[in-house]
Design a protein around this motif. Sequence first.
Motif, PDB file in Angstrom:
ATOM      1  N   VAL A  73       0.833  -1.190   0.000  1.00 51.35           N
ATOM      2  CA  VAL A  73       0.000   0.000   0.000  1.00 51.35           C
ATOM      3  C   VAL A  73       0.872   1.245   0.000  1.00 51.35           C
ATOM      4  CG1 VAL A  73      -1.556   1.366   1.453  1.00 51.35           C
ATOM      5  CG2 VAL A  73      -1.971  -1.079   1.140  1.00 51.35           C
ATOM      6  N   MET A 131      -2.297   1.095  -4.735  1.00 52.49           N
ATOM      7  CA  MET A 131      -1.704  -0.220  -4.537  1.00 52.49           C
ATOM      8  C   MET A 131      -0.515  -0.314  -5.472  1.00 52.49           C
ATOM      9  SD  MET A 131      -2.441  -2.584  -2.356  1.00 52.49           S
ATOM     10  CE  MET A 131      -4.213  -2.652  -2.074  1.00 52.49           C
ATOM     11  N   THR A 157      -6.491   2.234   0.696  1.00 60.14           N
ATOM     12  CA  THR A 157      -6.051   0.938   0.176  1.00 60.14           C
ATOM     13  C   THR A 157      -5.421   0.212   1.356  1.00 60.14           C
ATOM     14  OG1 THR A 157      -4.058   2.087  -0.632  1.00 60.14           O
ATOM     15  CG2 THR A 157      -5.706   1.466  -2.264  1.00 60.14           C
TER      16      THR A 157
END
Length: 296
Positions: free
Chosen positions: A142, A155, A188
Motif C-alpha cells: 500500500v 496499490m 487501500t
Amino acid sequence: MIITDIRGVRDPFVLLENGIYYLYGTEVGMNWSDTVWACYINDSGDLAGPWKKTESLVYEKPEHGEKQFWAPEVHKYKDSYYMIASYYSSETGHRGSSILKADSPVGPFVEISEGHVTPHDRDCIDATFYLDENSQPWLVFVHEWTSTDDGIGRMNAAKLSDDLTHLVSEPMELFRADDPSWTNERITDGCFMYVTEDKELLMIWSNMLSGGKYCVGVAKSDNGKIDGNWSQCEELLFTAEKGDGLDGGHGMIFKDANGNMYLSLHSPNLPNGETKERTVFIPLNEKDGTLCCVLQ
C-alpha cells in the motif's frame, strides 16, 4: 464462519506448517500506535481454538522501529521463514514495510532489509509477498493515502531481490482506492495475492463502503500477471451484511490441513468496550474465476 478465541488482534495471517497453525497479527494496546507483532499457535486441529500466544515476542525490534508495528505476515521461502511487516521509523519519519528472517515460524525474526524495504520518502504499509510463475519474488504494498499527492491511496508492486533484502525494480502503480464503483473512500489496505485454478491472478484488499464500514474486495489482472491491467469485481467478498452486522477486513487466504480454503480477517474493524476485534475464518470457494464466501 469460525469465530476463534483470539481477541484484540488485527490483520490475522495464518501459516500452516507441519500440522501446526501459526497466526500472526497486530496486537493492539491502548491505541493503534501502541501495538506489537504477535504470534499465536494452535496444534489442536480445531481452527476455533484453543490458540495460545507465544510467551515471548517472535522478533527482534528493528533498529529504527519506534511504533505502529502493524500487519505481520510470515511466508516460507527457500526453507526459511520471512516476516513482512510494517512499522514507523524514527530514521525516515514514515511508516514502511520491512523484511525479517528466521529459521523457525516462531522466530526470532531479525530484520534483513536496511530498514524499510519500501521507499523511504513515503508511507508504505501492509506489504505482502508474491512469487510469480517464473519464481520472481514480488512485494505488493500500500502506498498510503497519507503520503500521496491527492490523498487517495494506491496499490503498488515491485520486484524483490532473490534474497528478499531489497527491491530490484521501481514500484509500479496497480490501481487506486477510488477505482471501484462501490466506494468513494481513499483507503487501500490489506492486500493478498491469489492464483485461481485457471491461472487468473486475483488480489483481495480492503477499503470502506460509504458510511465507513470496512469490507473486502477482489481485483483481477487481465493477463494473469502483476503488470496487467487491474479491474475491480463488483461483487464484494466480505461486508457487514455477510458478517451478521459486523464489518471486517484486512483479509488473507489459507488452506487447512484437509485442503479446505478460508478467508481470515478481523471483525469488527472499530471495536468498542464490549466487542473487541476477533479473528474469524470464513469458508471460501472459487466460482466463475473469482472467490466467494460460503456463509451459512
